[in-house]
Structures are given as structure tokens and as C-alpha cells.
Motif scaffolding. Structure first.
Motif, PDB file in Angstrom:
ATOM      1  N   GLY A 201       0.892  -1.271  -0.099  1.00  0.00           N
ATOM      2  CA  GLY A 201       0.009   0.104   0.172  1.00  0.00           C
ATOM      3  C   GLY A 201       0.752   1.189   0.000  1.00  0.00           C
ATOM      4  N   ASN A 202       2.226   1.147  -0.112  1.00  0.00           N
ATOM      5  CA  ASN A 202       2.787   2.395   0.064  1.00  0.00           C
ATOM      6  C   ASN A 202       2.990   3.113  -1.233  1.00  0.00           C
ATOM      7  N   GLN A 203       2.411   4.239  -1.584  1.00  0.00           N
ATOM      8  CA  GLN A 203       2.204   4.928  -3.062  1.00  0.00           C
ATOM      9  C   GLN A 203       3.502   5.501  -3.232  1.00  0.00           C
ATOM     10  N   GLU A 204       4.385   5.758  -2.526  1.00  0.00           N
ATOM     11  CA  GLU A 204       5.721   6.378  -2.790  1.00  0.00           C
ATOM     12  C   GLU A 204       6.674   5.622  -3.478  1.00  0.00           C
ATOM     13  N   CYS A 205       6.565   4.385  -3.318  1.00  0.00           N
ATOM     14  CA  CYS A 205       7.373   3.555  -4.053  1.00  0.00           C
ATOM     15  C   CYS A 205       7.337   3.646  -5.689  1.00  0.00           C
ATOM     16  N   LEU A 206       8.586   3.106  -5.903  1.00  0.00           N
ATOM     17  CA  LEU A 206       8.984   3.650  -7.543  1.00  0.00           C
ATOM     18  C   LEU A 206       9.306   2.264  -8.212  1.00  0.00           C
ATOM     19  N   ILE A 207       9.209   2.192  -9.708  1.00  0.00           N
ATOM     20  CA  ILE A 207       9.748   1.174 -10.559  1.00  0.00           C
ATOM     21  C   ILE A 207      10.471   1.823 -11.509  1.00  0.00           C
ATOM     22  N   MET A 208      11.748   1.303 -11.665  1.00  0.00           N
ATOM     23  CA  MET A 208      12.727   1.905 -12.526  1.00  0.00           C
ATOM     24  C   MET A 208      13.276   0.811 -13.309  1.00  0.00           C
ATOM     25  N   ALA A 209      13.755   0.978 -14.553  1.00  0.00           N
ATOM     26  CA  ALA A 209      14.243   0.118 -15.566  1.00  0.00           C
ATOM     27  C   ALA A 209      14.839   0.831 -16.564  1.00  0.00           C
ATOM     28  N   LEU A 210      16.094   0.212 -17.210  1.00  0.00           N
ATOM     29  CA  LEU A 210      16.809   0.812 -18.108  1.00  0.00           C
ATOM     30  C   LEU A 210      16.157   0.697 -19.415  1.00  0.00           C
ATOM     31  N   GLN A 211      15.023  -0.343 -19.623  1.00  0.00           N
ATOM     32  CA  GLN A 211      14.310  -0.333 -20.703  1.00  0.00           C
ATOM     33  C   GLN A 211      12.764  -0.631 -20.366  1.00  0.00           C
ATOM     34  N   MET A 212      12.096   0.164 -20.083  1.00  0.00           N
ATOM     35  CA  MET A 212      10.526   0.280 -19.766  1.00  0.00           C
ATOM     36  C   MET A 212       9.585  -0.636 -20.878  1.00  0.00           C
ATOM     37  N   GLU A 213       9.377  -1.771 -20.879  1.00  0.00           N
ATOM     38  CA  GLU A 213       8.433  -2.518 -21.903  1.00  0.00           C
ATOM     39  C   GLU A 213       7.553  -3.222 -21.085  1.00  0.00           C
ATOM     40  N   PRO A 214       6.867  -2.961 -19.947  1.00  0.00           N
ATOM     41  CA  PRO A 214       6.037  -3.773 -19.001  1.00  0.00           C
ATOM     42  C   PRO A 214       4.849  -4.201 -19.491  1.00  0.00           C
ATOM     43  N   THR A 215       4.517  -5.469 -19.216  1.00  0.00           N
ATOM     44  CA  THR A 215       3.131  -6.033 -19.373  1.00  0.00           C
ATOM     45  C   THR A 215       1.918  -5.189 -18.793  1.00  0.00           C
ATOM     46  N   GLN A 216       2.655  -5.061 -17.376  1.00  0.00           N
ATOM     47  CA  GLN A 216       1.659  -4.630 -16.370  1.00  0.00           C
ATOM     48  C   GLN A 216       2.572  -3.742 -15.316  1.00  0.00           C
ATOM     49  N   LEU A 217       2.333  -2.393 -14.911  1.00  0.00           N
ATOM     50  CA  LEU A 217       2.749  -1.781 -13.553  1.00  0.00           C
ATOM     51  C   LEU A 217       1.860  -1.702 -12.785  1.00  0.00           C
ATOM     52  N   ARG A 218       2.217  -1.956 -11.442  1.00  0.00           N
ATOM     53  CA  ARG A 218       1.343  -1.540 -10.285  1.00  0.00           C
ATOM     54  C   ARG A 218       2.336  -0.958  -9.033  1.00  0.00           C
ATOM     55  N   ILE A 219       1.540   0.108  -8.534  1.00  0.00           N
ATOM     56  CA  ILE A 219       2.352   0.852  -7.463  1.00  0.00           C
ATOM     57  C   ILE A 219       1.095   0.898  -6.520  1.00  0.00           C
ATOM     58  N   ALA A 220       1.123   0.231  -5.394  1.00  0.00           N
ATOM     59  CA  ALA A 220       0.258   0.144  -4.207  1.00  0.00           C
ATOM     60  C   ALA A 220      -0.943  -0.222  -5.151  1.00  0.00           C
ATOM     61  N   ASP A 221      -2.159   0.434  -5.092  1.00  0.00           N
ATOM     62  CA  ASP A 221      -3.301   0.279  -5.673  1.00  0.00           C
ATOM     63  C   ASP A 221      -3.595   0.472  -7.008  1.00  0.00           C
ATOM     64  N   TYR A 222      -2.406   1.178  -7.455  1.00  0.00           N
ATOM     65  CA  TYR A 222      -2.599   1.831  -8.734  1.00  0.00           C
ATOM     66  C   TYR A 222      -2.036   0.921  -9.973  1.00  0.00           C
ATOM     67  N   LEU A 223      -2.656   1.049 -10.901  1.00  0.00           N
ATOM     68  CA  LEU A 223      -2.551   0.115 -12.259  1.00  0.00           C
ATOM     69  C   LEU A 223      -2.404   0.650 -13.371  1.00  0.00           C
TER      70      LEU A 223
END
Length: 266
Positions: A201-223
Motif C-alpha cells: 500500500g505504499n504509494q511513494e514507491c517507484l519502479i525503475m528500468a533501463l528499458q521499460m516495456e512492462p506487461t503491467q505496472l502496479r504501485i500500491a493500488d494503482y494500475l
């Protein structure tokens, strides 16, 4: 592997039992409908910690004793708890299961070294924080995360990594692979699978990648899902939560983006 002699670590004979058997000090196998659960005794709760040779002998006895109640090619989930296992030991367990046409697929552990070895071997991993002693007074709720989990591997399709802290992958996350972390997720490579940061449930978290091609990203309850038309050129990027949802920015512009409370969308 066709016999016990091929195991890379010597096997000792378990002494004859002279008292009551404590099931919590024994290797156990139980059926959970669609899979089997292989449970190793925890190190912290056993007065006399069983050696690897003892565990190996117990496992062979469980697999060879009595009527087999599983179907061929049944999936096995290994519950290692706080037991420290390296790559050779995990492979020995997988080979023993394979002799009985069982497939090791997932490892549950509270040990970082075991989680790293299992992920490197291509198994799905769920790392849980160690269980506090029963006589320890409960502490107030806290948001302190576990130490980051560093993995130098490729997360292949069908593999899932769970960790109650941040996860750093030196490699790639292929389509069908997933990373679920209570903290941040950093992929030093291509992220093409599923990434869920801030899973508690931490909305402050991040997702980082050198090449961002995700099938799906989720941060806390955000999609957020990948765009239908991928960009012509990729840059190191970071995904984060704004009032409008998940946005993605180039890492070189992220600090400015945050300070302006704006997102640099694709």
C-alpha cells in the motif's frame, strides 16, 4: 540422478529413534489440492538442528515410503522457512522430486541467501520476514521494510519473485515473469513482465528500468498497462504515482518532474 550416491553431498544414516517424534523437526509432504507442499523443519525451532544429510535422508524416506498419493508431474512448493539452502542443495531436492515425477516450482523462505539461490535457479520465490520468537512482546505497527533483495538473473516466464522490501534485478524480466515488492523495484535491464511495487500500500514507491516495456505496472493500488504503440527509442525511466495515476518519466528528468508535480508521459 539415478541413485543416492550421485548426490554431491554425503548422506549419513539417521540414528534410530528412541523417543517421541516431533513432526516440526521432520521433513513433511502434504497435498494442497493442485500441488504438493514440501515442508522442511525450521532451524530456529529445532532444539537439535538437523544437518543437510539428515534432511536429505528424511526426504528420500518420505518419497519412497508407502503409497504415493500424488499424480505424475505434480507441482511442488518448497517451504524452507529459515533453513539455509544453496544452489546445490536446491538442485538435489529438485532431482529427488524429479525421480518421482514431481516438479519443484516455488520456494518460500525467510533467508535472503536461499531466496537468491532459488531465483538464480529459475524457481518462483516468496521471501517472508523472519518470525519473531513467541516470548517477544509485539511491537507497534511499523513500515520498516526488509533489506533489499539483489538478484543477478533473468526472471523468466512463469517465475514470480516476492519480497517484503525493495528488489534490484541485474538482468531482465521476461514477459510472463513478475516481481512483487513491498518497496521499490529496480531492473538493470529490460522490464517486459509484471512489476508491482509498494505491494503493501505504499504509494511513494517507484519502479525503475533501463528499458521499460512492462506487461503491467502496479504501485500500491494503482494500475497501468503498456501502451499499444511502444516508443521508437527507449531511455532509462521511472514509474511513480501522481494524483492522476501512474506516470512514467525519464530518469534524467525525474527530479524536476517531482518538484513541479508534473508527469512526463510517453
Amino acid at each position: 540422478m539415478t541413485s543416492d550416491s550421485s548426490v554431491p553431498i554425503a548422506v549419513s544414516v539417521v540414528p534410530e529413534n528412541t523417543g517421541e517424534v516431533n513432526c516440526h523437526e521432520q521433513v513433511r509432504i502434504k497435498s494442497d489440492q493442485r500441488w504438493l507442499t514440501l515442508i522442511l523443519p525450521p532451524e530456529a525451532e529445532t532444539p537439535t538442528t538437523a544437518s543437510w544429510s539428515d534432511l536429505w535422508q528424511q526426504l528420500k524416506q518420505r518419497l519412497n515410503a508407502g503409497e504415493r498419493f500424488w499424480q505424475p508431474n505434480t507441482e511442488v512448493h518448497l517451504v524452507a522457512k529459515d533453513r539455509l539452502l544453496d544452489g546445490r542443495q536446491l538442485q538435489a531436492i529438485a532431482d529427488a522430486l524429479a525421480e518421482d515425477r514431481l516438479q519443484l516450482k516455488r520456494v518460500y523462505t525467510s533467508r535472503r541467501q536461499t531466496a537468491v539461490a532459488a531465483a538464480a535457479a529459475g524457481y518462483s520465490v516468496e521471501q517472508a520476514p523472519p518470525v519473531s520468537p513467541l516470548n517477544q512482546k509485539p511491537e507497534a505497527p511499523t513500515t520498516v521494510l526488509a533489506e533489499p533483495l539483489y538478484l543477478q538473473t533473468t526472471v523468466r516466464s512463469g517465475v514470480e519473485i516476492r519480497h517484503p522490501g525493495s528488489v534490484i534485478i541485474l538482468g531482465e524480466v521476461n514477459p510472463g515473469g513478475s516481481i512483487i515488492a513491498s518497496g521499490d523495484i529496480l531492473v538493470w535491464g529490460r522490464l517486459r513482465g509484471i512489476a508491482h511495487a509498494g505491494a503493501e500500500g505504499n504509494q511513494e514507491c517507484l519502479i525503475m528500468a533501463l528499458q521499460m516495456e512492462p506487461t503491467q505496472l502496479r504501485i500500491a493500488d494503482y494500475l497501468a498497462r503498456a501502451p499499444e504503440n511502444p516508443p521508437a527509442q527507449f531511455y532509462p525511466e521511472v514509474a511513480y504515482v501522481t494524483p492522476e495515476g501512474i506516470r512514467i518519466a525519464r530518469t534524467t528528468e525525474f527530479s524536476k518532474t517531482q518538484s513541479l508535480s508534473m508527469g512526463v508521459g510517453r
